[in-house]
Design a protein around this motif. Structure first.
Motif, PDB file in Angstrom:
ATOM      1  N   UNK A   4       0.822  -1.215   0.000  1.00  0.00           N
ATOM      2  CA  UNK A   4       0.000   0.000   0.000  1.00  0.00           C
ATOM      3  C   UNK A   4       0.852   1.258   0.000  1.00  0.00           C
ATOM      4  N   UNK A   5       0.313   2.293  -0.638  1.00  0.00           N
ATOM      5  CA  UNK A   5       0.954   3.606  -0.628  1.00  0.00           C
ATOM      6  C   UNK A   5       0.436   4.471   0.518  1.00  0.00           C
ATOM      7  N   UNK A  38       5.463   5.495   4.306  1.00  0.00           N
ATOM      8  CA  UNK A  38       4.056   5.309   3.972  1.00  0.00           C
ATOM      9  C   UNK A  38       3.179   5.995   5.008  1.00  0.00           C
ATOM     10  N   UNK A  39       2.281   6.881   4.607  1.00  0.00           N
ATOM     11  CA  UNK A  39       1.413   7.556   5.583  1.00  0.00           C
ATOM     12  C   UNK A  39       0.469   6.572   6.277  1.00  0.00           C
ATOM     13  N   UNK A  40       0.267   6.793   7.561  1.00  0.00           N
ATOM     14  CA  UNK A  40      -0.713   6.034   8.336  1.00  0.00           C
ATOM     15  C   UNK A  40      -1.718   7.059   8.866  1.00  0.00           C
ATOM     16  N   UNK A  62       0.582  12.587  12.040  1.00  0.00           N
ATOM     17  CA  UNK A  62       0.257  13.248  10.780  1.00  0.00           C
ATOM     18  C   UNK A  62      -1.195  13.675  10.709  1.00  0.00           C
ATOM     19  N   UNK A  63      -1.839  13.380   9.588  1.00  0.00           N
ATOM     20  CA  UNK A  63      -3.224  13.781   9.396  1.00  0.00           C
ATOM     21  C   UNK A  63      -4.179  12.794  10.055  1.00  0.00           C
ATOM     22  N   UNK A  64      -5.313  13.317  10.491  1.00  0.00           N
ATOM     23  CA  UNK A  64      -6.426  12.491  10.944  1.00  0.00           C
ATOM     24  C   UNK A  64      -7.701  13.020  10.323  1.00  0.00           C
ATOM     25  N   UNK A  65      -8.550  12.117   9.900  1.00  0.00           N
ATOM     26  CA  UNK A  65      -9.885  12.464   9.436  1.00  0.00           C
ATOM     27  C   UNK A  65     -10.822  12.221  10.612  1.00  0.00           C
ATOM     28  N   UNK A  66     -11.485  13.269  11.076  1.00  0.00           N
ATOM     29  CA  UNK A  66     -12.302  13.199  12.287  1.00  0.00           C
ATOM     30  C   UNK A  66     -13.780  13.439  11.976  1.00  0.00           C
ATOM     31  N   UNK A 208      -3.425  15.004  -0.886  1.00  0.00           N
ATOM     32  CA  UNK A 208      -2.263  15.733  -0.371  1.00  0.00           C
ATOM     33  C   UNK A 208      -0.981  14.919  -0.528  1.00  0.00           C
ATOM     34  N   UNK A 209      -1.119  13.603  -0.566  1.00  0.00           N
ATOM     35  CA  UNK A 209       0.050  12.726  -0.734  1.00  0.00           C
ATOM     36  C   UNK A 209       0.216  12.259  -2.180  1.00  0.00           C
TER      37      UNK A 209
END
Length: 269
Positions: A4-5, A38-40, A62-66, A208-209
């Motif tokens: 996975x990317x 790899x972003x988590x 990093x980022x979180x989707x809330x 964004x990535x």
């Protein structure tokens, strides 16, 4: 699926194991994912203020989707980057419609400012009749005051109904004007603005990535995870998942108490 990317994971019932903690095995696996660049990404129904402790436990910043896609949050900088909320007119319309169609419902709303704990914003307010299902005190306000401010999420509770029954009743009344979902079985549903889901929030992060959906593996367990599991290249449901999540998943892993997320990611990392 090739390596996975981007990895995306729900929190409750998915990443968190016993005692609502991230296990040593899962933490170690997340560290290996991040070590490859790899972003988590945490993708949760929780508001931003409930994310930093989980992120610290998992070792991510990093980022979180809330709030089921309503908020894009930068954990490390404690900054709300975007929010897609319900405006006062819509809150009032939904409240009137549900009160008429489902007697006995009570309401609460989630709000957010520029950070997870913005001192200028009352983050969680509820009318007196709303009974909470988690240990957090709500600011008690009138319905008029509650619906007079935009919100990232409306919470609707009926103690005499299941979440599934309440969601079905709400969908029949609201007819797609908003997104209705749920992440517990306690007679609580969560309402977001039209078009706002975990999938739309995750898509914003992925852009964004520079990552496309086929390169993403996503984990979840409840109906609010369904859009994300369908959208991602490889959607993985937990063994403890709701049937709606199991039905759309590409694969089912072990339960959240048995490191189901780690078991899948260990194939590649």
């Amino acid at each position: 699926m090739e390596t996975p990317q981007l990895v995306a994971s729900d929190v409750d019932g998915t990443l968190l194991g016993v005692n609502e903690r991230v296990s040593e095995r899962t933490t170690a696996t997340v560290a290996r994912v991040l070590a490859t660049g790899t972003p988590f990404v945490l993708v949760t129904g929780r508001p931003p203020r409930w994310v930093p402790n989980v992120a610290s436990d998992a070792g991510v910043d990093g980022y979180a989707v809330c709030a089921n896609g309503a908020v894009l949050y930068d954990i490390g900088r404690d900054q709300v980057l975007a929010q897609y909320g319900l405006e006062p007119e819509m809150l009032s319309d939904v409240g009137r419609a549900l009160s008429a169609a489902v007697p006995g419902v009570a309401f609460a709303t989630e709000r957010v400012g520029v950070s997870a704990n913005d001192p200028d914003v009352r983050p969680f307010v509820a009318e007196e009749e709303f009974t909470n299902v988690w240990p957090e005190a709500a600011g008690r306000v009138t319905r008029a005051e509650m619906f007079g401010h935009s919100a990232i999420k409306m919470l609707v509770r009926h103690s005499g109904m299941t979440s599934a029954a309440l969601a079905a009743a709400a969908n029949e009344v609201l007819r797609g004007d908003v997104i209705v979902t749920y992440s517990s079985n306690s007679g609580l549903i969560e309402i977001s603005a039209s078009g706002v889901t975990k999938a739309t929030g995750l898509n914003e992060v992925a852009q964004r990535f520079g990552v496309q959906a086929p390169g993403i593996v996503a984990f979840g367990d409840m109906p609010n995870d369904v859009p994300m599991l369908q959208w991602a290249g490889h959607g993985v449901a937990m063994a403890n998942a709701h049937q709606d999540a199991l039905d759309v998943a590409d694969e089912v892993t072990a339960s959240h108490t048995d490191d189901g997320v780690a078991q899948i990611l260990e194939r590649w990392f």
